[in-house]
Write a protein that holds these residues in place. Structure first.
Motif, PDB file in Angstrom:
ATOM      1  N   ASP A  46      55.104 -59.211   2.150  1.00 60.26           N
ATOM      2  CA  ASP A  46      54.859 -57.935   2.826  1.00 60.26           C
ATOM      3  C   ASP A  46      55.496 -57.897   4.210  1.00 60.26           C
ATOM      4  OD1 ASP A  46      53.363 -57.087   0.673  1.00 60.26           O
ATOM      5  OD2 ASP A  46      51.431 -57.179   1.708  1.00 60.26           O
ATOM      6  N   ILE A  47      55.836 -56.705   4.625  1.00 60.75           N
ATOM      7  CA  ILE A  47      56.279 -56.463   5.997  1.00 60.75           C
ATOM      8  C   ILE A  47      55.034 -56.112   6.795  1.00 60.75           C
ATOM      9  CG2 ILE A  47      57.627 -54.923   7.470  1.00 60.75           C
ATOM     10  CD1 ILE A  47      59.481 -54.512   5.006  1.00 60.75           C
ATOM     11  N   SER A  48      54.839 -56.728   7.947  1.00 61.15           N
ATOM     12  CA  SER A  48      53.655 -56.428   8.761  1.00 61.15           C
ATOM     13  C   SER A  48      54.054 -55.603   9.984  1.00 61.15           C
ATOM     14  CB  SER A  48      52.930 -57.701   9.183  1.00 61.15           C
ATOM     15  OG  SER A  48      53.758 -58.520   9.939  1.00 61.15           O
ATOM     16  N   ILE A  49      53.267 -54.552  10.223  1.00 64.82           N
ATOM     17  CA  ILE A  49      53.521 -53.637  11.332  1.00 64.82           C
ATOM     18  C   ILE A  49      52.245 -53.544  12.162  1.00 64.82           C
ATOM     19  CG2 ILE A  49      54.105 -51.258  11.954  1.00 64.82           C
ATOM     20  CD1 ILE A  49      55.363 -51.027   9.113  1.00 64.82           C
ATOM     21  N   ARG A  50      52.370 -53.791  13.453  1.00 63.18           N
ATOM     22  CA  ARG A  50      51.214 -53.660  14.353  1.00 63.18           C
ATOM     23  C   ARG A  50      50.921 -52.188  14.587  1.00 63.18           C
ATOM     24  NH1 ARG A  50      47.711 -57.384  14.724  1.00 63.18           N
ATOM     25  NH2 ARG A  50      47.075 -56.598  16.736  1.00 63.18           N
ATOM     26  N   VAL A  51      49.635 -51.834  14.439  1.00 61.30           N
ATOM     27  CA  VAL A  51      49.161 -50.476  14.711  1.00 61.30           C
ATOM     28  C   VAL A  51      47.946 -50.647  15.620  1.00 61.30           C
ATOM     29  CG1 VAL A  51      48.279 -48.333  13.749  1.00 61.30           C
ATOM     30  CG2 VAL A  51      49.961 -49.666  12.458  1.00 61.30           C
ATOM     31  N   GLY A  52      48.151 -50.466  16.919  1.00 58.99           N
ATOM     32  CA  GLY A  52      47.067 -50.747  17.871  1.00 58.99           C
ATOM     33  C   GLY A  52      46.716 -52.227  17.785  1.00 58.99           C
ATOM     34  N   ASN A  53      45.427 -52.517  17.594  1.00 60.32           N
ATOM     35  CA  ASN A  53      44.967 -53.896  17.474  1.00 60.32           C
ATOM     36  C   ASN A  53      44.965 -54.390  16.033  1.00 60.32           C
ATOM     37  OD1 ASN A  53      44.469 -54.198  20.242  1.00 60.32           O
ATOM     38  ND2 ASN A  53      42.492 -53.188  20.051  1.00 60.32           N
ATOM     39  N   ASN A  54      45.422 -53.567  15.113  1.00 56.84           N
ATOM     40  CA  ASN A  54      45.380 -53.903  13.695  1.00 56.84           C
ATOM     41  C   ASN A  54      46.783 -54.018  13.115  1.00 56.84           C
ATOM     42  OD1 ASN A  54      42.751 -52.041  14.210  1.00 56.84           O
ATOM     43  ND2 ASN A  54      42.352 -53.764  12.878  1.00 56.84           N
ATOM     44  N   THR A  55      46.825 -54.414  11.843  1.00 53.75           N
ATOM     45  CA  THR A  55      48.095 -54.593  11.155  1.00 53.75           C
ATOM     46  C   THR A  55      48.121 -53.765   9.886  1.00 53.75           C
ATOM     47  OG1 THR A  55      48.251 -56.849  12.009  1.00 53.75           O
ATOM     48  CG2 THR A  55      49.655 -56.301  10.138  1.00 53.75           C
ATOM     49  N   LEU A  56      49.261 -53.138   9.635  1.00 56.16           N
ATOM     50  CA  LEU A  56      49.525 -52.440   8.387  1.00 56.16           C
ATOM     51  C   LEU A  56      50.556 -53.273   7.646  1.00 56.16           C
ATOM     52  CD1 LEU A  56      49.279 -49.981   6.496  1.00 56.16           C
ATOM     53  CD2 LEU A  56      51.129 -48.932   7.823  1.00 56.16           C
ATOM     54  N   TYR A  57      50.176 -53.770   6.475  1.00 57.00           N
ATOM     55  CA  TYR A  57      51.080 -54.556   5.640  1.00 57.00           C
ATOM     56  C   TYR A  57      51.709 -53.618   4.628  1.00 57.00           C
ATOM     57  CZ  TYR A  57      48.571 -58.487   7.630  1.00 57.00           C
ATOM     58  OH  TYR A  57      48.013 -59.376   8.504  1.00 57.00           O
ATOM     59  N   VAL A  58      53.017 -53.746   4.450  1.00 59.71           N
ATOM     60  CA  VAL A  58      53.744 -52.873   3.539  1.00 59.71           C
ATOM     61  C   VAL A  58      54.409 -53.725   2.472  1.00 59.71           C
ATOM     62  CG1 VAL A  58      55.525 -51.102   3.332  1.00 59.71           C
ATOM     63  CG2 VAL A  58      54.176 -51.263   5.434  1.00 59.71           C
ATOM     64  N   SER A  59      54.109 -53.429   1.230  1.00 64.57           N
ATOM     65  CA  SER A  59      54.756 -54.109   0.114  1.00 64.57           C
ATOM     66  C   SER A  59      56.265 -53.931   0.236  1.00 64.57           C
ATOM     67  CB  SER A  59      54.259 -53.493  -1.194  1.00 64.57           C
ATOM     68  OG  SER A  59      55.133 -53.789  -2.252  1.00 64.57           O
ATOM     69  N   ILE A  60      57.011 -54.991  -0.011  1.00 65.75           N
ATOM     70  CA  ILE A  60      58.473 -54.873   0.075  1.00 65.75           C
ATOM     71  C   ILE A  60      58.994 -53.854  -0.927  1.00 65.75           C
ATOM     72  CG2 ILE A  60      58.902 -57.157   1.039  1.00 65.75           C
ATOM     73  CD1 ILE A  60      59.742 -58.022  -1.816  1.00 65.75           C
TER      74      ILE A  60
END
Length: 76
Positions: A46-60
């Protein structure tokens, strides 16, 4: 697609920040779905993206098929 090419929709970012949880954009037979990682744990690929204090993981697989934006449809 690189991390810099992905833009998180403001509605999604706001939702993640309000929920104070990490989420994952996963692939389903009906399309993309955003789930808490307690339901759909992130994968190594997964690609991880910081959103504020949390992370959004995106399936490749979602990232490859994306036009560069990650949006959400709210069903009421």
């Amino acid at each position: 697609m690189s991390l810099e090419d992905i833009e998180v929709d403001e509605a999604v970012a706001t939702y993640i920040k309000e929920q104070r949880k990490d989420f994952r954009v996963t692939t389903t037979c009906s399309g993309a779905l955003i789930l808490p990682i307690s339901i759909s744990p992130p994968k190594e690929t997964d690609i991880s993206i910081r959103v504020g204090n949390n992370t959004l993981y995106v399936s490749i697989y979602q990232a490859r098929g994306s036009d560069g934006s990650i949006g959400v449809c709210f069903i009421t």
